[in-house]
Design a protein around this motif. Structure first.
Motif, PDB file in Angstrom:
ATOM      1  N   ALA A   1       0.750  -1.127  -0.119  1.00 55.48           N
ATOM      2  CA  ALA A   1       0.058   0.074   0.042  1.00 55.48           C
ATOM      3  C   ALA A   1       0.806   1.146  -0.035  1.00 55.48           C
ATOM      4  CB  ALA A   1      -0.841   0.014   1.270  1.00 55.48           C
ATOM      5  N   ALA A   2       1.926   1.247   0.847  1.00 57.41           N
ATOM      6  CA  ALA A   2       2.906   2.499   0.859  1.00 57.41           C
ATOM      7  C   ALA A   2       3.561   2.627  -0.634  1.00 57.41           C
ATOM      8  CB  ALA A   2       3.683   2.114   2.111  1.00 57.41           C
ATOM      9  N   ARG A   3       3.957   1.452  -0.957  1.00 55.94           N
ATOM     10  CA  ARG A   3       4.614   1.661  -2.549  1.00 55.94           C
ATOM     11  C   ARG A   3       3.701   2.171  -3.382  1.00 55.94           C
ATOM     12  NH1 ARG A   3       7.881  -3.839  -2.472  1.00 55.94           N
ATOM     13  NH2 ARG A   3       9.958  -3.163  -1.459  1.00 55.94           N
ATOM     14  N   SER A   4       2.506   1.902  -3.416  1.00 51.37           N
ATOM     15  CA  SER A   4       1.508   2.161  -4.197  1.00 51.37           C
ATOM     16  C   SER A   4       1.266   3.746  -4.284  1.00 51.37           C
ATOM     17  CB  SER A   4       0.249   1.548  -4.091  1.00 51.37           C
ATOM     18  OG  SER A   4      -0.971   2.063  -4.903  1.00 51.37           O
ATOM     19  N   ALA A   5       1.218   4.125  -2.817  1.00 54.13           N
ATOM     20  CA  ALA A   5       1.115   5.459  -2.754  1.00 54.13           C
ATOM     21  C   ALA A   5       2.540   6.466  -3.103  1.00 54.13           C
ATOM     22  CB  ALA A   5       0.821   5.969  -1.249  1.00 54.13           C
ATOM     23  N   VAL A   6       3.389   5.738  -2.943  1.00 56.10           N
ATOM     24  CA  VAL A   6       4.650   6.484  -3.602  1.00 56.10           C
ATOM     25  C   VAL A   6       4.601   6.532  -5.058  1.00 56.10           C
ATOM     26  CG1 VAL A   6       6.968   6.503  -3.705  1.00 56.10           C
ATOM     27  CG2 VAL A   6       6.125   6.036  -1.563  1.00 56.10           C
ATOM     28  N   SER A   7       4.135   5.521  -5.662  1.00 56.49           N
ATOM     29  CA  SER A   7       3.993   5.514  -6.938  1.00 56.49           C
ATOM     30  C   SER A   7       3.205   6.585  -7.546  1.00 56.49           C
ATOM     31  CB  SER A   7       3.712   4.008  -7.504  1.00 56.49           C
ATOM     32  OG  SER A   7       3.577   3.913  -8.792  1.00 56.49           O
ATOM     33  N   GLN A   8       2.034   6.806  -6.939  1.00 56.79           N
ATOM     34  CA  GLN A   8       1.035   7.492  -7.366  1.00 56.79           C
ATOM     35  C   GLN A   8       1.353   8.907  -7.219  1.00 56.79           C
ATOM     36  OE1 GLN A   8      -2.593   7.126  -4.776  1.00 56.79           O
ATOM     37  NE2 GLN A   8      -3.747   7.173  -6.454  1.00 56.79           N
ATOM     38  N   LEU A   9       2.280   9.212  -6.171  1.00 59.53           N
ATOM     39  CA  LEU A   9       2.937  10.607  -6.200  1.00 59.53           C
ATOM     40  C   LEU A   9       3.760  10.794  -7.322  1.00 59.53           C
ATOM     41  CD1 LEU A   9       4.032  10.914  -2.472  1.00 59.53           C
ATOM     42  CD2 LEU A   9       2.155  12.100  -3.473  1.00 59.53           C
ATOM     43  N   SER A  10       4.578   9.909  -7.846  1.00 58.61           N
ATOM     44  CA  SER A  10       5.295  10.194  -8.730  1.00 58.61           C
ATOM     45  C   SER A  10       4.677  10.414 -10.162  1.00 58.61           C
ATOM     46  CB  SER A  10       6.548   8.982  -8.864  1.00 58.61           C
ATOM     47  OG  SER A  10       5.917   7.735  -9.143  1.00 58.61           O
ATOM     48  N   THR A  11       3.673   9.782 -10.437  1.00 58.22           N
ATOM     49  CA  THR A  11       2.575   9.622 -11.522  1.00 58.22           C
ATOM     50  C   THR A  11       1.925  10.953 -11.746  1.00 58.22           C
ATOM     51  OG1 THR A  11       0.961   8.474 -10.743  1.00 58.22           O
ATOM     52  CG2 THR A  11       2.643   7.253 -11.878  1.00 58.22           C
ATOM     53  N   GLU A  12       1.627  11.607 -10.598  1.00 61.50           N
ATOM     54  CA  GLU A  12       0.605  12.785 -10.589  1.00 61.50           C
ATOM     55  C   GLU A  12       1.606  13.821 -10.425  1.00 61.50           C
ATOM     56  OE1 GLU A  12      -1.639  12.612  -7.192  1.00 61.50           O
ATOM     57  OE2 GLU A  12      -2.935  10.944  -7.723  1.00 61.50           O
ATOM     58  N   GLY A  13       2.827  13.983 -10.084  1.00 64.48           N
ATOM     59  CA  GLY A  13       3.642  15.225 -10.148  1.00 64.48           C
ATOM     60  C   GLY A  13       4.130  15.650 -11.346  1.00 64.48           C
TER      61      GLY A  13
END
Length: 57
Positions: free
Chosen positions: A45-57
């Motif tokens: 879940a935490a990796r998914s959240a970090v991944s989401q940050l990098s795709t949104e930014g």
């Protein structure tokens, strides 16, 4: 945990990345199968959240 976005403050993004690193270290040192599954789920879940940050930014 609220859905992270690229509008998160820098300290919150850093905290999330740090949390991933801590979970990775914890997972490496745990031998109990039940605890490993719990930590692995949190890590995913935490990796998914970090991944989401990098795709949104």
């Amino acid at each position: 945990m609220p859905r992270p976005t690229s509008t998160l403050p820098a300290h919150a993004r850093l905290a999330l990345v740090t949390h991933v690193a801590e979970l990775e270290a914890e997972l490496a040192s745990v031998s109990c199968p039940r605890e490993r599954r719990t930590i692995a789920a949190e890590l995913k879940a935490a990796r998914s959240a970090v991944s989401q940050l990098s795709t949104e930014g």
